[in-house]
Design a protein around this motif. Structure first.
Motif, short mmCIF file in Angstrom:
data_model
loop_
_atom_site.label_atom_id
_atom_site.label_comp_id
_atom_site.label_asym_id
_atom_site.label_seq_id
_atom_site.Cartn_x
_atom_site.Cartn_y
_atom_site.Cartn_z
N TYR A 289 0.83 -1.21 0.00
CA TYR A 289 0.00 0.00 0.00
C TYR A 289 0.87 1.26 0.00
CZ TYR A 289 -4.42 -2.48 0.80
OH TYR A 289 -5.53 -3.26 0.67
N PHE A 290 1.91 1.27 0.84
CA PHE A 290 2.78 2.45 0.88
C PHE A 290 3.51 2.64 -0.45
CE2 PHE A 290 2.82 2.37 5.68
CZ PHE A 290 2.24 3.62 5.82
N ASN A 291 3.96 1.55 -1.06
CA ASN A 291 4.64 1.66 -2.35
C ASN A 291 3.70 2.26 -3.39
OD1 ASN A 291 7.01 0.63 -1.30
ND2 ASN A 291 6.64 -1.45 -2.05
N GLU A 292 2.46 1.80 -3.39
CA GLU A 292 1.48 2.35 -4.32
C GLU A 292 1.22 3.83 -4.03
OE1 GLU A 292 -3.22 1.70 -5.07
OE2 GLU A 292 -1.99 -0.12 -5.05
N ALA A 293 1.13 4.16 -2.76
CA ALA A 293 0.87 5.56 -2.38
C ALA A 293 2.03 6.46 -2.79
CB ALA A 293 0.62 5.66 -0.88
N THR A 294 3.28 5.98 -2.67
CA THR A 294 4.42 6.82 -3.07
C THR A 294 4.46 7.00 -4.58
OG1 THR A 294 5.97 4.95 -3.07
CG2 THR A 294 5.86 6.29 -1.06
N ARG A 295 3.99 6.00 -5.32
CA ARG A 295 3.91 6.17 -6.79
C ARG A 295 2.82 7.17 -7.15
NH1 ARG A 295 5.12 0.74 -6.56
NH2 ARG A 295 2.94 0.08 -6.62
N SER A 296 1.70 7.12 -6.42
CA SER A 296 0.59 8.03 -6.71
C SER A 296 0.88 9.46 -6.28
CB SER A 296 -0.68 7.56 -5.98
OG SER A 296 -1.06 6.30 -6.43
N ALA A 297 1.62 9.60 -5.18
CA ALA A 297 1.92 10.93 -4.63
C ALA A 297 3.41 11.00 -4.27
CB ALA A 297 1.04 11.20 -3.41
N PRO A 298 4.28 11.07 -5.27
CA PRO A 298 5.72 11.00 -5.01
C PRO A 298 6.29 12.15 -4.19
CG PRO A 298 5.31 11.56 -7.30
CD PRO A 298 3.98 11.24 -6.69
N ASN A 299 5.55 13.24 -4.07
CA ASN A 299 6.04 14.39 -3.31
C ASN A 299 5.33 14.57 -1.97
OD1 ASN A 299 7.95 15.12 -5.28
ND2 ASN A 299 6.33 16.05 -6.48
N ALA A 300 4.70 13.52 -1.48
CA ALA A 300 3.98 13.58 -0.20
C ALA A 300 4.91 13.09 0.91
CB ALA A 300 2.71 12.76 -0.26
N ALA A 301 5.49 14.02 1.64
CA ALA A 301 6.43 13.68 2.72
C ALA A 301 5.83 12.72 3.75
CB ALA A 301 6.95 14.94 3.38
N GLY B 141 14.10 6.28 2.84
CA GLY B 141 12.79 6.89 3.03
C GLY B 141 12.85 8.15 3.89
N TYR B 142 13.65 8.12 4.95
CA TYR B 142 13.79 9.33 5.78
C TYR B 142 14.51 10.42 5.00
CZ TYR B 142 12.20 6.43 9.64
OH TYR B 142 11.47 5.61 10.44
N ASP B 143 15.50 10.04 4.20
CA ASP B 143 16.19 11.04 3.38
C ASP B 143 15.23 11.68 2.38
OD1 ASP B 143 18.59 10.65 4.72
OD2 ASP B 143 19.45 9.35 3.17
N ARG B 144 14.36 10.88 1.78
CA ARG B 144 13.38 11.42 0.84
C ARG B 144 12.41 12.35 1.57
NH1 ARG B 144 12.09 13.85 -3.53
NH2 ARG B 144 10.05 13.31 -4.38
N THR B 145 11.99 11.96 2.76
CA THR B 145 11.11 12.82 3.57
C THR B 145 11.77 14.16 3.79
OG1 THR B 145 10.18 10.88 4.69
CG2 THR B 145 9.91 13.03 5.77
N LEU B 146 13.05 14.14 4.13
CA LEU B 146 13.77 15.38 4.42
C LEU B 146 14.03 16.21 3.16
CD1 LEU B 146 16.10 13.92 7.14
CD2 LEU B 146 14.29 15.63 7.48
N GLN B 147 14.13 15.57 2.01
CA GLN B 147 14.22 16.32 0.76
C GLN B 147 12.94 17.11 0.53
OE1 GLN B 147 14.87 13.32 -2.20
NE2 GLN B 147 17.10 13.36 -2.00
N LEU B 148 11.83 16.49 0.89
CA LEU B 148 10.52 17.11 0.66
C LEU B 148 10.14 18.10 1.76
CD1 LEU B 148 8.66 13.90 -0.51
CD2 LEU B 148 9.34 15.83 -1.94
#
Length: 122
Positions: free
Chosen positions: A34-46, A68-75
Motif C-alpha cells: 500500500y505504501f509503495n502504491e501511495a508513493t507512486r501516486s503521490a511521489p512528493n507527499a512527505a 525513506g527518511y532522506d526522501r522525507t527530508l528532501q521534501l
C-alpha cells in the motif's frame, strides 16, 4: 481544487489508511505494498515517505528506511521526527557519528522532545 486533484487526494488518504491498518495488524508485506502504491501516486507527499520509512524500520530494512527518511527530508527539510528516526536507523547501522549529527538536528528542531535528548545521550 479540481475533481481530479480531489480524487487523487482521496486515493492517497485511503491508501495511507489501508497501509496503517495492515501495519497495525502486523501484515507488513501488505502495508508495504500500500505504501509503495501511495508513493507512486503521490511521489512528493512527505508523510507517505515518512510512514513508509517507519514501516521499513519496523521490518529491520534499515538501508531502505534510511532512503525513506532522506526522501522525507528532501521534501520537508524541517521534519524533526524524520531526523530523529534517521538517527535511530544510523545507530542500528553502527554509523554513530552520523546518528549523533541526525539527533543534533532533531534536537535543534524539537528541543523539548525527551526522546531526542535521550537517544542523543546514549
Amino acid at each position: 481544487m479540481g475533481a481530479a486533484q480531489r480524487n487523487a487526494c482521496a486515493g492517497e488518504h485511503a491508501g495511507r489508511l489501508d497501509a496503517a491498518v495492515k501495519q497495525r495488524a502486523g501484515d507488513h508485506s501488505s502495508a508495504l505494498r500500500y505504501f509503495n502504491e501511495a508513493t507512486r501516486s503521490a511521489p512528493n507527499a512527505a508523510p507517505i515517505h515518512f510512514n513508509r520509512a517507519n514501516l521499513l524500520f519496523e521490518m529491520k530494512r534499515y538501508a531502505d528506511a534510511l532512503d525513506g527518511y532522506d526522501r522525507t527530508l528532501q521534501l520537508r527539510a524541517g521534519h524533526g521526527d524524520a531526523y530523529f528516526n534517521r538517527g535511530r536507523v544510523l545507530q542500528e547501522l553502527d554509523r554513530l557519528l552520523e546518528a549523533l549529527a541526525a539527533y543534533d538536528r532533531a534536537a535543534a528542531l524539537e528541543p523539548t522532545n525527551p526522546a531526542v535528548q535521550h537517544n542523543r545521550a546514549v
